[in-house]
Design a protein around this motif. Structure first.
Motif, short mmCIF file in Angstrom:
data_model
loop_
_atom_site.label_atom_id
_atom_site.label_comp_id
_atom_site.label_asym_id
_atom_site.label_seq_id
_atom_site.Cartn_x
_atom_site.Cartn_y
_atom_site.Cartn_z
N SER A 6 0.84 -1.20 0.00
CA SER A 6 0.00 0.00 0.00
C SER A 6 0.87 1.25 0.00
CB SER A 6 -0.93 -0.01 1.21
OG SER A 6 -0.18 0.04 2.40
N ASN A 7 0.26 2.38 -0.07
CA ASN A 7 0.93 3.68 -0.09
C ASN A 7 1.69 3.95 -1.38
OD1 ASN A 7 0.00 4.12 2.53
ND2 ASN A 7 1.84 3.24 3.41
N GLU A 16 -3.31 7.21 -5.26
CA GLU A 16 -2.84 6.14 -4.39
C GLU A 16 -3.44 4.81 -4.83
OE1 GLU A 16 -2.80 5.24 0.34
OE2 GLU A 16 -2.24 7.26 -0.32
N LYS A 33 6.48 5.20 -4.18
CA LYS A 33 6.08 5.68 -2.87
C LYS A 33 7.27 6.41 -2.25
CE LYS A 33 6.68 1.45 -0.11
NZ LYS A 33 5.97 0.55 0.78
N GLU A 35 9.14 7.40 1.16
CA GLU A 35 9.28 6.99 2.55
C GLU A 35 10.31 7.86 3.25
OE1 GLU A 35 7.88 4.27 4.26
OE2 GLU A 35 6.54 3.98 2.55
#
Length: 86
Positions: A6-7, A16, A33, A35
């Protein structure tokens, strides 16, 4: 923090997406993504990219390597050592 799949966001529209539920027509798209990646002294961002098409290619390559290794074990044959060049 959520699950690993996810993300992720689609590069084309920043929407998303959960990459574990991709349809066949979404597998040509790239995903990313963002992070946080922080050490004691430095604050950084880690950008992770994912390409379903490349992941499928890597899976195929790994499977061929496994098949080759399995055949070698079954035939009890090891690869010959390469000759050292002078």
């Amino acid at each position: 923090m959520g699950s690993q799949s996810s993300n992720f966001r689609r590069i084309s529209d920043n929407k998303e997406v959960d990459i574990s539920t991709l349809t066949d027509n979404e597998k040509e798209t790239l995903y990313y993504k963002d992070e946080p990646y922080t050490t004691a002294k430095l604050h950084q961002r880690l950008i992770v990219t994912y390409s379903p098409k490349y992941a499928a290619y890597q899976k195929q390559v790994r499977q061929k390597q496994i098949d080759r290794a399995t055949k070698m074990v079954e035939k009890k044959r090891c690869k010959k050592a390469k000759k050292k060049s002078k």
